[in-house]
Design an enzyme around this catalytic site. Structure first.
Site, short mmCIF file in Angstrom:
data_model
loop_
_atom_site.label_atom_id
_atom_site.label_comp_id
_atom_site.label_asym_id
_atom_site.label_seq_id
_atom_site.Cartn_x
_atom_site.Cartn_y
_atom_site.Cartn_z
N GLU A 49 0.82 -1.21 0.00
CA GLU A 49 0.00 0.00 0.00
C GLU A 49 0.85 1.26 0.00
O GLU A 49 0.53 2.24 -0.67
CB GLU A 49 -0.96 0.00 1.19
CG GLU A 49 -2.08 -1.04 1.09
CD GLU A 49 -2.95 -0.86 -0.15
OE1 GLU A 49 -2.95 0.23 -0.74
OE2 GLU A 49 -3.63 -1.81 -0.54
N TYR A 132 -7.05 6.54 3.37
CA TYR A 132 -7.12 5.46 2.38
C TYR A 132 -6.31 4.25 2.83
O TYR A 132 -6.81 3.12 2.86
CB TYR A 132 -6.62 5.91 0.99
CG TYR A 132 -6.27 4.70 0.17
CD1 TYR A 132 -7.27 3.92 -0.38
CD2 TYR A 132 -4.95 4.25 0.07
CE1 TYR A 132 -6.98 2.73 -1.06
CE2 TYR A 132 -4.64 3.08 -0.59
CZ TYR A 132 -5.66 2.33 -1.15
OH TYR A 132 -5.36 1.16 -1.78
N ASP A 150 -10.40 5.26 -2.90
CA ASP A 150 -9.21 5.77 -3.58
C ASP A 150 -9.66 6.44 -4.88
O ASP A 150 -10.86 6.55 -5.15
CB ASP A 150 -8.23 4.62 -3.86
CG ASP A 150 -8.68 3.80 -5.05
OD1 ASP A 150 -9.91 3.61 -5.20
OD2 ASP A 150 -7.83 3.37 -5.85
N CYS A 205 -12.74 0.98 -15.91
CA CYS A 205 -13.28 2.34 -15.79
C CYS A 205 -12.13 3.32 -15.57
O CYS A 205 -12.06 4.04 -14.59
CB CYS A 205 -14.28 2.40 -14.63
SG CYS A 205 -15.31 3.87 -14.61
N CYS A 212 -15.73 0.70 -21.77
CA CYS A 212 -17.13 0.50 -21.38
C CYS A 212 -17.71 -0.78 -21.98
O CYS A 212 -18.64 -1.36 -21.42
CB CYS A 212 -17.97 1.71 -21.78
SG CYS A 212 -17.44 3.26 -20.98
N CYS A 215 -17.29 -3.46 -19.54
CA CYS A 215 -17.72 -3.17 -18.17
C CYS A 215 -18.98 -3.95 -17.78
O CYS A 215 -19.95 -3.95 -18.52
CB CYS A 215 -17.97 -1.67 -18.01
SG CYS A 215 -18.53 -1.22 -16.35
N CYS A 221 -25.03 2.29 -15.99
CA CYS A 221 -24.11 3.40 -15.68
C CYS A 221 -24.76 4.75 -15.95
O CYS A 221 -25.21 5.04 -17.07
CB CYS A 221 -22.84 3.25 -16.51
SG CYS A 221 -21.66 4.61 -16.27
#
Length: 321
Positions: A49, A132, A150, A205, A212, A215, A221
DNA sequence: AAGGCGTGGTG
DNA sequence: TCACCAAGCCT
């Protein structure tokens, strides 16, 4: 309790649609990353992280591997000088992250008996751990129920729910409330959801040219339904040439390549410096001098590195990490 | 609270 | 090619 016009209230049906499709997509398409492996630890997730803050997976992978091999526990890192951490950080960027990770490791040894804490609050108190990262470690390492937000997740919710091309420049309280309202109640589903929405933002995305067609929630959406309107602001590009950041980076490269203390003039002189050092140091110094920075800027940046603890100066004035 | 802080993969 | 911008944090 006041409600602003920006508050997005999402129907239970749409929330269920998003949960079902995004989590199913993730279970089929999640990348096989080492910090997601079954043998992951709080520390391995924490290291990932830190490295992933503003840095892509591809660049992090090799550095993470060598880091974990060398320092498999917080105590291992805490036992060495912070300069070792900065050098091992290599060219990942934002080297102060290495300093903070080292400081966090020491705090874990001193305050948590060497074990990475699992609670959001305890994690948040560690150096270099913000909202985060605290949520991410708590969720991805320990399977807790916390809301991870995030830049990827903000963009996914911005599009699918709010109908925006891009979220605003900074995270708002309303956005945070929206993210919390979208969290699955079920613990295990919530863990998958946090990882899944982030992965969707990273792989499908995306900011620039979203895929798309691939997706799993394109049919629901809000951004697509609205005809994919443009963002209502123009992201200001990050200046680079001639900036202090570029100069600091060049100075850090010189220090990383050095195997011992260097004359400070090597960093602070704008002109030629006579020196006989290994090829790598010479090359880094050449790049630094090629920037042709004014003496005032050289001094300022050098002082900045010392102030940040990224560089040290001995009694003789020689510099090292 | 806006701005500083590295680096390089990618379209 | 060369802007763009990325799993943020801190002050």
């Amino acid at each position: 309790m006041s409600s602003s016009p920006n508050n997005s209230v999402v129907s239970p049906e749409k929330i269920a649609f998003l949960h079902r499709n995004i989590n199913a997509w993730f279970r089929a398409h999640a990348r096989d990353l080492p910090w997601r492996a079954a043998d992951r630890s709080g520390w391995s997730v924490m290291v990932s992280e830190f490295m992933l803050q503003q840095t892509h997976v591809k660049r992090v992978l090799p550095v993470w591997e060598t880091w974990m091999e060398r320092w498999p526990t917080p105590a291992d890192l805490a036992a060495v000088d912070s300069s070792e951490a900065v050098r091992a950080w290599g060219r990942l960027g934002y080297p102060r992250r290495a300093l903070r990770l080292h400081a966090a490791a020491q705090a874990i040894v001193e305050k948590h008996n060497g074990e990475v804490p699992s609670s959001y609050e305890e994690l948040l108190a560690l150096p270099g751990v913000g909202s985060y990262t605290a949520a991410a470690i708590s969720v991805f390492a320990f399977g807790n129920r916390a809301t991870v937000v995030d830049t990827n997740i903000r963009r996914v919710f911005g599009r699918t729910v709010r109908g925006l091309a891009l979220p605003g420049k900074s995270l708002t309280a309303a956005e945070m409330r929206l993210a919390e309202s979208l969290m699955p109640d079920d613990l295990e589903e919530s863990v998958v959801w946090n990882a899944a929405t982030m992965e969707l933002g990273a792989l499908i995305c995306t900011a620039k040219s979203p895929r798309c067609e691939e997706c799993p929630v394109s049919s629901g959406c809000a951004w697509i339904a609205a005809g994919k309107p443009e963002a209502d602001y123009v992201p200001t590009g990050q200046a680079w040439a001639g900036t202090d950041r570029q100069l600091r980076g060049a100075m850090m490269a010189v220090l990383r390549e050095a195997t011992g203390p260097l004359p400070a003039e090597l960093l602070t002189s704008g002109g030629r410096v006579d020196f006989a050092f290994p090829q790598e140091v010479a090359a880094a110094v050449q790049k630094l001098q090629k920037l042709n920075s004014p003496a005032e800027q050289l001094q300022r940046c050098f002082a900045g590195l010392l102030a940040d603890g990224l560089a040290k100066q001995d009694d003789a004035g020689r510099v090292s990490l």
